[in-house]
Design an enzyme around this catalytic site. Structure first.
Site, mmCIF file in Angstrom:
data_model
loop_
_atom_site.group_PDB
_atom_site.id
_atom_site.type_symbol
_atom_site.label_atom_id
_atom_site.label_comp_id
_atom_site.label_asym_id
_atom_site.label_seq_id
_atom_site.Cartn_x
_atom_site.Cartn_y
_atom_site.Cartn_z
ATOM 1 N N GLU A 433 0.836 -1.205 0.000
ATOM 2 C CA GLU A 433 0.000 0.000 0.000
ATOM 3 C C GLU A 433 0.871 1.255 0.000
ATOM 4 O OE1 GLU A 433 -3.309 0.476 2.696
ATOM 5 O OE2 GLU A 433 -3.208 -1.647 3.189
ATOM 6 N N ASP A 506 -2.120 -3.578 4.720
ATOM 7 C CA ASP A 506 -2.078 -3.267 6.153
ATOM 8 C C ASP A 506 -3.094 -4.094 6.930
ATOM 9 O OD1 ASP A 506 -0.164 -1.436 5.576
ATOM 10 O OD2 ASP A 506 -1.485 0.309 5.644
ATOM 11 N N ASP A 508 -5.606 -3.463 8.749
ATOM 12 C CA ASP A 508 -6.766 -2.668 9.145
ATOM 13 C C ASP A 508 -7.872 -2.902 8.123
ATOM 14 O OD1 ASP A 508 -6.005 -1.233 6.880
ATOM 15 O OD2 ASP A 508 -5.035 0.371 8.027
ATOM 16 N N ASP A 510 -9.104 -0.951 5.767
ATOM 17 C CA ASP A 510 -8.728 -0.561 4.407
ATOM 18 C C ASP A 510 -7.834 -1.613 3.756
ATOM 19 O OD1 ASP A 510 -10.193 1.728 4.274
ATOM 20 O OD2 ASP A 510 -8.567 3.070 4.918
#
Length: 545
Positions: A433, A506, A508, A510
């Site tokens: 990312e 990541d 999380d 997102d």
């Protein structure tokens, strides 16, 4: 069983079996697992031949507790099939035969090595064929053999391999009953902890595999229904046809060929064709498959024209249009078969193409003429029409994809940190990312074989987008260029620059969303990469301090 007299003249001992021992790979392909099962197929296939000629209606295959294989209802015969049985005999420690015809007849064979002469005596009869004078009301033949550990890398039979093959043979030879039994003991080890905390492994006996029976009175029709599984069929029952025709070479008949096929269409997009020659699976195809496709194509084109599904301005369907959603089984039986290809599973007789094509056209035309067949063939032609329209529409996609591949360098400038190595087998592509994560990954990578591709923002979710819309997305184009193996129908996993593509998003929400979007893209447009086991997920956190 049909009545037939048996005596010593019916058993022909073939000379020269030492050559089989010296170079087994020439006769069975290899001395690995595949070769081991090949000597089993030699006996099983001969059993099927006996059943097909009316000498048997039931075959039993049994794996004994000591690993030996046996087969009932196979009769030795001279000629071509006797050679196959001899190969099995030559590559076994011993082979035993019992024939049941009013009395029980027995004959044993053994393979030994003469150290003085440095020579193998392979498949040698221990004694002449003997009538035990023991009366019996049973009919059939019992063959039992032990593969030689000196020849094969392993003598452990694979249950799934045998199961699949016997099921296929039952489909291909309707009405024949095939039993399969596995009497081998199976174990697993469980950890056992004593009162002192010492852990030992305990051997636990597993339940025995239950016997199975295969029998399909519908033959190829049942096979096609099995292939379709839970897919939605366009019409209720598969189409079926069978015919025997002369094989001609330069206009002169050289033998007979039996062509049999069953087919169905589903709402799926992929073709599912299984082809066989003399009950042998031809996974690499061959001239019979070429003739089958061209016959179906001509028949459906003619039907579509005569029923105004194809208009005058329309082009004819092409082979790919007909293949969409096609589930089919094609089997031919003939003499003088020529196999080719890397695994000898491709039919190489060019004269077969025209024979199969003619039978398929003839069969399709007869099926079209049957009462109530119009809705069936309308649905087949309409399916092909949709595929043709889609093919024409995707020409624009191919043009865009070609432009993207021609500009690989431009797409990757300032984005991909490529590895220095050029070996796809060890190269890895990490998709991360953003530039920040990309910078960290670049510092930690092994430059020789690890590439880093940072994504800027979330890629396009392609699930409800057309291929053309997907190709207009900058991040998607970059990803296609980095992998370098094409896109959608033109994707070729063998051209991939990386055998490991690792999504490193990541930990999380997102990151989870990006991971799902990328997996959706790979599954929809590079599915072979997924099927080949080349797509990975880096599961964060990778380590803790």
């Amino acid at each position: 069983m049909a009545a037939k007299s048996y005596n010593a003249d019916d058993l022909k001992i073939l000379e020269g079996l030492e050559a089989v021992r010296v170079r087994p790979g020439m006769y069975i392909g290899s001395t690995g697992v595949k070769g081991l099962h090949h000597i089993l197929w030699e006996i099983v296939d001969n059993s099927i031949d006996e059943a097909a000629n009316g000498y048997a209606d039931e075959i039993t295959v049994k794996l004994h507790a000591d690993g030996k294989f046996d087969n009932a209802n196979y009769a030795f015969s001279g000629g071509l099939h006797g050679v196959g049985a001899s190969v099995t005999n030559a590559l076994s420690e011993w082979l035993k035969v019992e024939v049941y015809r009013d009395y029980i007849y027995k004959m044993d064979f053994k393979s030994t090595y003469d150290k003085e002469l440095k020579k193998w005596h392979c498949g040698v009869p221990c004694a002449p064929l003997a009538n035990t004078r023991q009366k019996t009301g049973e009919k059939g033949t019992f063959v039992r053999f032990m593969p030689d550990k000196e020849v094969f890398e392993t003598v452990e039979w694979n249950y799934d391999t045998i199961f699949k093959r016997l099921k296929e043979l039952a489909f291909l030879n309707k009405g024949i009953k095939i039993n399969f039994m596995d009497e081998r003991e199976k174990f697993e080890f469980e950890e056992d902890e004593d009162e002192n905390g010492d852990v030992t492994a305990k051997k636990v006996l597993l339940p025995q595999t239950p016997p199975v029976t295969f029998k399909y009175d519908g033959g190829l029709i049942d096979f096609v229904k099995y292939l379709n599984g839970d897919k939605s069929a366009l019409y209720p029952n598969p189409l079926y046809y069978c015919a025997i025709q002369d094989i001609k070479l330069k206009g002169a008949p050289i033998g007979k060929i039996k062509v049999e096929f069953a087919l169905s269409h589903t709402k799926d997009d992929n073709e599912n064709l299984f082809s066989f020659v003399n009950n042998i699976s031809t996974v690499e195809g061959g001239y019979h498959e070429t003739g089958f496709h061209s016959g179906i194509l001509k028949a459906v084109n003619d039907y579509a024209r005569s029923n105004n599904i194809l208009k005058a301005k329309d082009q004819n369907f092409v082979a790919d249009d007909i293949k969409e959603g096609l589930s089919a089984v094609l089997t031919v039986k003939m003499a003088n078969v020529q196999f080719e290809g890397q695994t000898k599973t491709k039919l190489g007789n060019p004269e077969v193409k025209q024979c199969v094509e003619q039978v398929v056209i003839e069969g399709m035309q007869k099926l079209m003429a049957e009462r109530g067949s119009k809705p069936v063939f309308d649905s087949i032609a309409q399916k092909a029409k949709f595929a043709a329209d889609d093919r024409i529409k995707h020409r624009a996609e191919r043009d865009v994809a070609k432009a993207a591949s021609e500009n690989d360098g431009l797409n990757l400038v300032g984005k991909l940190a490529a590895c220095s190595g050029r070996n796809p087998e060890i190269n890895e592509l990490f998709i991360v990312e953003g530039d920040s994560a990309g910078g960290t990954a670049k510092q930690a990578r092994v430059r020789q074989y690890q590439s880093i591709l940072p994504l800027r923002g979330k890629p396009l979710n392609v699930q409800k987008k057309t291929a053309l819309q997907a190709l207009q997305n900058e991040e998607i184009k970059t990803l296609i260029s980095a992998i370098g193996a094409g896109f959608n129908r033109n994707f070729d996993v063998e051209k991939s620059r990386y055998k490991k593509v690792i999504i490193l998003s990541d930990a999380d929400q997102d990151g989870m969303h990006i991971r799902c979007i990328l997996l959706t893209f790979f599954f929809k447009y590079m599915r072979d990469l997924v099927n080949a086991g080349c797509v990975y997920i880096g599961m964060p956190p990778l380590y803790k301090v």
